[in-house]
Write a protein that holds these residues in place. Sequence first.
Motif, mmCIF file in Angstrom:
data_model
loop_
_atom_site.group_PDB
_atom_site.id
_atom_site.type_symbol
_atom_site.label_atom_id
_atom_site.label_comp_id
_atom_site.label_asym_id
_atom_site.label_seq_id
_atom_site.Cartn_x
_atom_site.Cartn_y
_atom_site.Cartn_z
ATOM 1 N N UNK A 232 0.690 -1.084 -0.126
ATOM 2 C CA UNK A 232 0.050 -0.106 -0.037
ATOM 3 C C UNK A 232 0.701 1.149 0.096
ATOM 4 N N UNK A 233 2.253 1.117 0.487
ATOM 5 C CA UNK A 233 3.036 2.180 0.296
ATOM 6 C C UNK A 233 3.334 2.275 -1.120
ATOM 7 N N UNK A 234 3.700 3.452 -1.679
ATOM 8 C CA UNK A 234 3.992 3.618 -2.991
ATOM 9 C C UNK A 234 5.291 3.005 -3.539
ATOM 10 N N UNK A 235 5.184 2.241 -4.477
ATOM 11 C CA UNK A 235 6.049 1.414 -4.944
ATOM 12 C C UNK A 235 7.581 2.117 -4.897
ATOM 13 N N UNK A 236 7.473 3.491 -5.453
ATOM 14 C CA UNK A 236 8.668 4.014 -5.842
ATOM 15 C C UNK A 236 9.643 4.253 -4.418
ATOM 16 N N UNK A 237 9.033 4.110 -3.502
ATOM 17 C CA UNK A 237 9.790 4.122 -2.131
ATOM 18 C C UNK A 237 10.635 3.074 -2.224
ATOM 19 N N UNK A 238 10.349 2.071 -2.678
ATOM 20 C CA UNK A 238 11.378 0.861 -2.577
ATOM 21 C C UNK A 238 12.509 0.965 -3.517
ATOM 22 N N UNK A 239 12.411 1.665 -4.586
ATOM 23 C CA UNK A 239 13.463 2.195 -5.528
ATOM 24 C C UNK A 239 14.486 2.874 -4.791
ATOM 25 N N UNK A 240 14.146 3.859 -3.809
ATOM 26 C CA UNK A 240 14.898 4.636 -3.302
ATOM 27 C C UNK A 240 15.656 3.843 -2.276
ATOM 28 N N UNK A 241 14.997 3.031 -1.304
ATOM 29 C CA UNK A 241 15.431 2.115 -0.173
ATOM 30 C C UNK A 241 16.656 1.424 -0.902
ATOM 31 N N UNK A 242 16.117 0.727 -2.189
ATOM 32 C CA UNK A 242 17.174 -0.298 -2.858
ATOM 33 C C UNK A 242 18.427 0.571 -3.187
ATOM 34 N N UNK A 243 18.032 1.854 -3.618
ATOM 35 C CA UNK A 243 19.311 2.479 -4.150
ATOM 36 C C UNK A 243 20.458 2.667 -3.110
ATOM 37 N N UNK A 244 19.975 3.064 -1.772
ATOM 38 C CA UNK A 244 20.498 3.363 -0.665
ATOM 39 C C UNK A 244 21.461 2.044 -0.327
ATOM 40 N N UNK A 245 20.989 0.967 -0.795
ATOM 41 C CA UNK A 245 22.045 -0.463 -0.388
ATOM 42 C C UNK A 245 23.105 -0.678 -1.191
ATOM 43 N N UNK A 246 22.931 0.087 -2.473
ATOM 44 C CA UNK A 246 23.960 -0.250 -3.485
ATOM 45 C C UNK A 246 25.338 0.122 -3.186
ATOM 46 N N UNK A 247 26.369 -0.439 -2.823
ATOM 47 C CA UNK A 247 27.745 -0.419 -2.344
ATOM 48 C C UNK A 247 28.473 0.970 -3.277
ATOM 49 N N UNK A 248 29.356 1.702 -2.318
ATOM 50 C CA UNK A 248 29.848 2.878 -2.896
ATOM 51 C C UNK A 248 31.284 2.615 -2.651
ATOM 52 N N UNK A 249 31.645 1.340 -2.561
ATOM 53 C CA UNK A 249 32.953 1.210 -2.489
ATOM 54 C C UNK A 249 33.877 0.494 -3.652
ATOM 55 N N UNK A 250 35.059 0.638 -3.859
ATOM 56 C CA UNK A 250 35.826 -0.050 -4.743
ATOM 57 C C UNK A 250 36.421 -1.159 -4.305
ATOM 58 N N UNK A 251 36.647 -1.945 -5.360
ATOM 59 C CA UNK A 251 37.374 -3.371 -5.218
ATOM 60 C C UNK A 251 38.976 -3.082 -4.901
ATOM 61 N N UNK A 252 39.377 -2.296 -5.751
ATOM 62 C CA UNK A 252 40.612 -1.990 -5.550
ATOM 63 C C UNK A 252 41.066 -0.404 -5.679
ATOM 64 N N UNK A 253 41.977 0.138 -4.808
ATOM 65 C CA UNK A 253 42.058 1.538 -4.830
ATOM 66 C C UNK A 253 42.788 2.050 -5.843
ATOM 67 N N UNK A 254 42.857 3.463 -5.898
ATOM 68 C CA UNK A 254 43.432 4.154 -7.114
ATOM 69 C C UNK A 254 44.562 3.882 -7.245
ATOM 70 N N UNK A 255 45.655 3.821 -6.322
ATOM 71 C CA UNK A 255 47.092 3.493 -6.633
ATOM 72 C C UNK A 255 47.290 2.213 -7.113
#
Length: 441
Positions: A232-255
């Motif tokens: 009953x909550x609007x489905x687009x809220x799920x999209x925002x919650x899912x987006x916040x779960x996406x990792x923002x870390x790199x597998x290897x660092x820049x050097x």
Amino acid sequence: MKKSPLDIYLLLPIKNFIEKKTSVGLLLIFSAILAMIVANSPLADAYHNLWKQYIHLGINDFVIRKNLLHWINDGLMSIFFFMIGLELKREILQGELSSFRKSILPIAAAIGGMAFPALIYFYFNTGLDSVSGWGIPMATDIAFALGILYLLGDRVPLPLKVFLTAIAIVDDLGAVLVIAFFYTSDISGQSLAIAGIFVLILAAANLIGIRNTLFYAIMGIGGLWLAILLSGVHATIAAVLAAFAIPNTKRINTPLFLRKAKLLAYEIKEEFRNRNKNPKEADDHISHTIQKFTSLTEDATPPLQRLEHALYPFVSFVVLPIFAFANAGVSLGGVSFDALLSPVTIGVIAGLILGKFIGIVLFSRIMVWSKIASLPHKVKWKHVYGIGFLAAIGFTMSLFITELAFENENYMAQAKIGILSASLIAGLIGYFYLRKTGNEK
């Protein structure tokens, strides 16, 4: 290398159009105008009936039945909200909202730009059934507003574009919260509990370092989105919650990336130098090494950033134009002069144009006057006034909230007329004002 006629006359023009910052706004304008033309032509009945066609998804007794308009607004637009969620997370972690000093001014300006439009609309509609539309004039369409700023080129400073982007992103977050708390239907506790389980799974996956985007797609769409849709909550809220779960870390660092990239580049150089001995074997090895570059680049790029870049063309040039075409078609045949002066229409127009300007400028003034914040480098008050008008372009999110706020089709039509009128007026005022004052000392 000589280009083919297909490249010259089709592929290159499309590529150049997509890469231009103003293209999204132009395409949205075209989609809205086309919808208005079709909705007021002999094709009007076919246009309106198209969106009422039902599509069934499911198996056996488990079937979701919604009309095409709902699939666009609940399903297709979830991809748009997913990208908004990715942008929000990026800005909070490392962008304009990552520190108190950088974020306080756009946050305050956005709050003012949401509160005053809602209050003005409420003033015109208090005591009426249409009061539920108070959330409509709160929104800013970032694609349109930024598109106009980019049209101005170097007449406006770059920090002003960053400032408007930050305001619009906070504004989007506010719209998401308004939708979640005020524009939801009957709540199913069981479905909401299941959604909560999927949120925990996604959060845990992020914490333990799962970076496979397919996993997040399955859990986010097949699990979280579906559970939220049924709750009953609007489905687009799920999209925002899912987006916040996406990792923002790199597998290897820049050097490490640079060291590996240099090694691969050296291998390619050596193979190319000795290519005359065995050209086929050398070319195969070079191709294989280049493929390693692709994998290396993925390892050095956070999944959040990869997804955001991958989704941008699809959302901008497919999702938003379809949404605009489906929602902007207002039949003007039955619209009377009284309807143009209805509390809904006036509330939306006044809320967007006056409310946005007053809220953004007033709250920005208060923050700077109290020395809590300062204007960005090279940004002057005349620029903030222009932003106050450009932020009144509500279009996409305002149309979206209209569909949630009203069931009465007359109110919907009046609100859409108000949104289109206010967005046009605000866009023209903002553009010509900044064009005239942008380079003035």
